[in-house]
Write a protein that holds these residues in place. Structure first.
Motif, PDB file in Angstrom:
ATOM      1  N   THR A  58     -26.726 -28.685  46.386  1.00  8.36           N
ATOM      2  CA  THR A  58     -27.731 -29.293  47.271  1.00  8.36           C
ATOM      3  C   THR A  58     -27.266 -29.268  48.719  1.00  8.36           C
ATOM      4  N   VAL A  59     -25.948 -29.175  48.921  1.00  5.59           N
ATOM      5  CA  VAL A  59     -25.382 -29.126  50.271  1.00  5.59           C
ATOM      6  C   VAL A  59     -25.209 -27.682  50.732  1.00  5.59           C
ATOM      7  N   VAL A  60     -24.556 -26.855  49.897  1.00  2.00           N
ATOM      8  CA  VAL A  60     -24.151 -25.526  50.345  1.00  2.00           C
ATOM      9  C   VAL A  60     -25.206 -24.443  50.082  1.00  2.00           C
ATOM     10  N   GLU A  61     -26.312 -24.797  49.419  1.00  2.00           N
ATOM     11  CA  GLU A  61     -27.429 -23.861  49.284  1.00  2.00           C
ATOM     12  C   GLU A  61     -28.758 -24.617  49.380  1.00  2.00           C
ATOM     13  N   LEU A 157     -27.278 -16.897  52.076  1.00  2.00           N
ATOM     14  CA  LEU A 157     -27.805 -18.209  52.464  1.00  2.00           C
ATOM     15  C   LEU A 157     -28.347 -18.159  53.891  1.00  2.00           C
ATOM     16  N   GLY A 158     -27.574 -17.569  54.810  1.00  2.00           N
ATOM     17  CA  GLY A 158     -28.004 -17.483  56.200  1.00  2.00           C
ATOM     18  C   GLY A 158     -29.287 -16.697  56.366  1.00  2.00           C
ATOM     19  N   LYS A 159     -29.440 -15.652  55.571  1.00  2.00           N
ATOM     20  CA  LYS A 159     -30.653 -14.831  55.624  1.00  2.00           C
ATOM     21  C   LYS A 159     -31.886 -15.651  55.247  1.00  2.00           C
ATOM     22  N   TYR A 160     -31.815 -16.364  54.122  1.00  2.00           N
ATOM     23  CA  TYR A 160     -32.985 -17.127  53.662  1.00  2.00           C
ATOM     24  C   TYR A 160     -33.234 -18.364  54.520  1.00  2.00           C
ATOM     25  N   TRP A 161     -32.190 -18.925  55.068  1.00  2.00           N
ATOM     26  CA  TRP A 161     -32.335 -20.086  55.959  1.00  2.00           C
ATOM     27  C   TRP A 161     -33.118 -19.672  57.210  1.00  2.00           C
ATOM     28  N   LYS A 162     -32.745 -18.521  57.764  1.00  2.00           N
ATOM     29  CA  LYS A 162     -33.440 -18.017  58.955  1.00  2.00           C
ATOM     30  C   LYS A 162     -34.913 -17.740  58.653  1.00  2.00           C
ATOM     31  N   GLN A 163     -35.183 -17.120  57.497  1.00  2.00           N
ATOM     32  CA  GLN A 163     -36.561 -16.829  57.122  1.00  2.00           C
ATOM     33  C   GLN A 163     -37.371 -18.118  56.982  1.00  2.00           C
ATOM     34  N   ALA A 164     -36.786 -19.118  56.342  1.00  2.00           N
ATOM     35  CA  ALA A 164     -37.492 -20.384  56.145  1.00  2.00           C
ATOM     36  C   ALA A 164     -37.779 -21.072  57.465  1.00  2.00           C
ATOM     37  N   ALA A 165     -36.803 -21.069  58.357  1.00  2.00           N
ATOM     38  CA  ALA A 165     -36.993 -21.724  59.652  1.00  2.00           C
ATOM     39  C   ALA A 165     -38.136 -21.067  60.433  1.00  2.00           C
ATOM     40  N   GLU A 166     -38.234 -19.747  60.353  1.00  2.00           N
ATOM     41  CA  GLU A 166     -39.307 -19.048  61.060  1.00  2.00           C
ATOM     42  C   GLU A 166     -40.672 -19.391  60.477  1.00  2.00           C
ATOM     43  N   VAL A 167     -40.755 -19.484  59.142  1.00  2.00           N
ATOM     44  CA  VAL A 167     -42.017 -19.854  58.493  1.00  2.00           C
ATOM     45  C   VAL A 167     -42.393 -21.290  58.834  1.00  2.00           C
ATOM     46  N   PHE A 168     -41.418 -22.174  58.774  1.00  2.48           N
ATOM     47  CA  PHE A 168     -41.697 -23.594  59.024  1.00  2.48           C
ATOM     48  C   PHE A 168     -42.124 -23.834  60.475  1.00  2.48           C
ATOM     49  N   LYS A 169     -41.553 -23.075  61.405  1.00  2.00           N
ATOM     50  CA  LYS A 169     -41.966 -23.216  62.808  1.00  2.00           C
ATOM     51  C   LYS A 169     -43.448 -22.905  62.969  1.00  2.00           C
ATOM     52  N   GLN A 170     -43.937 -21.968  62.191  1.00  2.96           N
ATOM     53  CA  GLN A 170     -45.335 -21.563  62.287  1.00  2.96           C
ATOM     54  C   GLN A 170     -46.276 -22.545  61.608  1.00  2.96           C
ATOM     55  N   GLU A 182     -34.806 -31.743  62.214  1.00  3.73           N
ATOM     56  CA  GLU A 182     -33.615 -32.486  62.644  1.00  3.73           C
ATOM     57  C   GLU A 182     -32.436 -32.222  61.712  1.00  3.73           C
ATOM     58  N   THR A 183     -32.730 -32.075  60.421  1.00  3.98           N
ATOM     59  CA  THR A 183     -31.677 -31.911  59.423  1.00  3.98           C
ATOM     60  C   THR A 183     -31.202 -30.472  59.296  1.00  3.98           C
ATOM     61  N   PHE A 184     -32.140 -29.534  59.282  1.00  2.68           N
ATOM     62  CA  PHE A 184     -31.808 -28.161  58.893  1.00  2.68           C
ATOM     63  C   PHE A 184     -31.839 -27.131  60.017  1.00  2.68           C
ATOM     64  N   THR A 185     -32.024 -27.562  61.258  1.00  2.47           N
ATOM     65  CA  THR A 185     -31.927 -26.613  62.372  1.00  2.47           C
ATOM     66  C   THR A 185     -31.004 -27.168  63.457  1.00  2.47           C
ATOM     67  N   THR A 186     -30.501 -26.269  64.267  1.00  2.59           N
ATOM     68  CA  THR A 186     -29.665 -26.608  65.413  1.00  2.59           C
ATOM     69  C   THR A 186     -30.335 -26.029  66.653  1.00  2.59           C
ATOM     70  N   ARG A 189     -33.166 -23.705  65.694  1.00  2.00           N
ATOM     71  CA  ARG A 189     -32.915 -22.462  64.949  1.00  2.00           C
ATOM     72  C   ARG A 189     -32.081 -22.767  63.702  1.00  2.00           C
ATOM     73  N   ALA A 190     -32.142 -21.851  62.755  1.00  2.00           N
ATOM     74  CA  ALA A 190     -31.306 -21.968  61.556  1.00  2.00           C
ATOM     75  C   ALA A 190     -29.853 -21.680  61.911  1.00  2.00           C
ATOM     76  N   PRO A 191     -28.897 -22.290  61.222  1.00  2.00           N
ATOM     77  CA  PRO A 191     -27.499 -21.957  61.475  1.00  2.00           C
ATOM     78  C   PRO A 191     -27.223 -20.499  61.134  1.00  2.00           C
ATOM     79  N   LYS A 192     -26.349 -19.886  61.900  1.00  3.35           N
ATOM     80  CA  LYS A 192     -26.041 -18.474  61.701  1.00  3.35           C
ATOM     81  C   LYS A 192     -24.976 -18.293  60.616  1.00  3.35           C
ATOM     82  N   VAL A 193     -24.906 -17.085  60.087  1.00  2.00           N
ATOM     83  CA  VAL A 193     -23.882 -16.758  59.095  1.00  2.00           C
ATOM     84  C   VAL A 193     -22.505 -17.000  59.690  1.00  2.00           C
ATOM     85  N   GLY A 194     -21.678 -17.734  58.974  1.00  2.00           N
ATOM     86  CA  GLY A 194     -20.338 -18.065  59.447  1.00  2.00           C
ATOM     87  C   GLY A 194     -20.263 -19.327  60.286  1.00  2.00           C
ATOM     88  N   GLU A 195     -21.410 -19.840  60.715  1.00  2.00           N
ATOM     89  CA  GLU A 195     -21.443 -21.060  61.525  1.00  2.00           C
ATOM     90  C   GLU A 195     -21.254 -22.283  60.619  1.00  2.00           C
TER      91      GLU A 195
END
Length: 537
Positions: A58-61, A157-170, A182-186, A189-195
């Protein structure tokens, strides 16, 4: 012949199967797999390992599951198989009339309307209380630490996080969605791979669940927070709905496939779709995986099984046909007779009367767990209770607003559910847990990996790495690019509308652990289509 050839790697471009004796945990995130293994090394059993892994996921994915989702489990322990259905019902005030009164002609995907009672925390508590060896507070500690201190985002994880953030913004513009951003973006934007990403509120919620054995989530402080937010933003879920909920221990259902018993959770889960397809397919002989006949018959059987599943599956007590009818030999023969040389358009028959994470865990004492957990369609409803990290699921999206439909929305009813854990036995003895997450791909993945194992004798890793197909609707079938071109072309000639997918992300993400009955040695496979990892001891 042995179940699989341990040295046979026809898909050797991927990783090799893992072997171990004392314990094994397989899931889609290395950090979560290691959290489960840590429990085994602390003296816990496979059940403790599964809970620790699930909570950690629930935390890492978070793109696939969360504290506000549902869970199902199949547990082999002390010579018996146990099933747990921790899916939640619709709130008591959620009616067809109420939803249509808000202007909806079908159940929405986002927002508070499709939110049903979350079952995941209750699953952790119930499994721990009945079968665990370690305190729940110890078992949830790795998840708490990752939420509190952070972890680096992995590639898939980073790939799907970015996709979700773009959909949710719309699509998510209301005030009620502020908690998700507030919880899932910085900085939007979605956190980047390795961030590094952390969620202090998530950590506090996990501590509360650990300290109260999940009581706070259903009858305490966390329940109050969910109730308050829902009332403020016009939602339906209330603390009374949470307080009334209990997970359900169930008897798994099965079909015998070539002397092996394949087990699934009974409805409201869609595991029965996989069983119906296998029941149909066992009437054919298969000698080669990469053949036109194999693909064609698998696809046709799957289409027929889904047609029945979508018509009949809902909460078991509210089904108009019985599970035994749908899994009967007579009905399998009837459905099998419909499979010819050309692609058919599937229709439900008349039976005779009469976005998810998956993990597998095993220990040296013979305990084995097949566990699946999801928010549904990625991050779920887009609703996060502020300051808690609780991302609420949107399982209600699958309810029908047609009063005549089997899976029609009713207060207190459980909807058709996509997440399904699988388990394999032979002659009453465990072979092991398996699963393939991914919406409606799940029963299709179950059929393919089971046939890869039993019919084609592939080891767990090769069974997962093998090319996959996915029936979409009508005569449309998506195939991975790894499916041989001549097979795709031949299927098209049989009337299938074949689409070659550019991305393998939609073909499910699976895990398998098989146990050798003589030596107790565990052999595991993990999904090459994601950040999968096996932690072994």
């Amino acid at each position: 012949m042995m179940l699989y050839d341990a040295l046979h790697y026809p898909y050797s471009s991927q990783r090799m199967a893992a072997v171990a004796r004392k314990g094994m945990v397989a899931t889609s995130q290395p950090l979560a797999s290691q959290a489960g293994l840590d429990m085994l090394k602390k003296g816990g059993n496979a059940i403790d390992a599964a809970i620790a892994t699930a909570a950690c996921l629930t935390v890492v994915e978070p793109t696939s599951n969360g504290i506000g989702g549902d869970a199902f489990a199949i547990v082999w322990t002390q010579g018996e198989l146990h099933g747990l259905n921790a899916s939640g019902p619709a709130p008591s005030s959620l009616t067809i009339e109420a939803v249509k009164g808000l202007g909806h002609e079908s159940m929405p995907r986002f927002g508070l309307v499709p939110v049903t009672v979350p079952g995941a925390p209750s699953a952790w508590a119930a499994l721990s209380e009945r079968f665990g060896k370690l305190p729940l507070s110890d078992v949830l500690e790795p998840a708490i630490q990752y939420a509190e201190n952070g972890f680096p985002v992995s590639p898939v994880l980073g790939k799907y996080w970015k996709q979700a953030a773009e959909v949710f913004k719309q699509h998510l513009n209301g005030e009620e969605y502020a908690g998700w951003f507030e919880t899932f973006t910085t900085d939007g934007r979605a956190p980047k791979v390795g961030e590094m990403w952390r969620s202090p509120g998530h950590a506090e919620t996990l501590k509360e669940i650990a300290e109260t054995n999940a009581e706070s989530f259903y009858r305490g402080k966390l329940a109050e927070k969910i109730d308050e937010f829902s009332r403020k933003h016009g939602g339906f879920i209330r603390k009374e709905d949470l307080a009334a909920y209990q997970p359900e221990w169930v008897t798994p259902i099965s079909v015998n496939y070539r002397s092996y018993d394949v087990w699934e959770i009974p409805p409201n889960g869609q595991g029965m779709v996989a069983l119906m397809a296998l029941n149909t397919l066992k009437g054919f002989d298969f000698t080669e995986k990469e053949s036109i006949g194999t693909y064609h018959r698998q696809i046709e059987a799957m289409k027929l099984a889904f047609a029945d599943g979508k018509k009949y599956i809902t909460q078991r007590e509210k089904m108009n046909v019985k599970v035994d009818q749908l899994l009967s030999e007579a009905y399998a023969r009837e459905r099998r007779s419909l499979i010819g040389e050309m692609a058919l358009t599937p229709e439900p028959g008349t039976p005779p009367n009469g976005g998810t994470v998956y993990l597998a865990a095993a220990d040296e004492d013979g305990n084995m767990v097949s566990f699946i957990q999801s928010n549904y369609m990625g991050f779920g409803s887009g609703i996060v209770i502020p300051g808690t990290g609780i991302a609420l699921q949107n399982r209600g999206h699958d309810f029908s607003l047609d009063p005549g439909h089997e899976n029609r929305l009713e207060p207190g009813k459980k909807t058709y559910h996509t997440i399904i854990p699988g388990f394999l036995t032979k002659n009453g003895q465990p072979v092991g847990p398996f699963g393939v997450m991914g919406g409606y791909m799940q029963p299709q993945g179950h059929v393919q990996v089971i046939m890869n194992t039993i019919d084609f004798h592939l080891n767990p890793q090769s069974a997962l790495d093998a090319p996959r197909w996915q029936w979409m609707e009508g005569k449309t079938v998506e195939v991975e690019r790894s499916v041989p071109a001549h097979i795709a072309e031949a299927l098209a000639q049989k009337g299938h509308n074949i689409k070659v997918a550019n991305d393998s992300g939609g073909f499910g993400r699976g895990q398998i652990i098989w146990r050798d009955p003589e030596t107790g040695v565990l052999t595991g496979g993990t999904e090459s289509r994601t950040d999968g990892c096996i932690a072994a001891w």
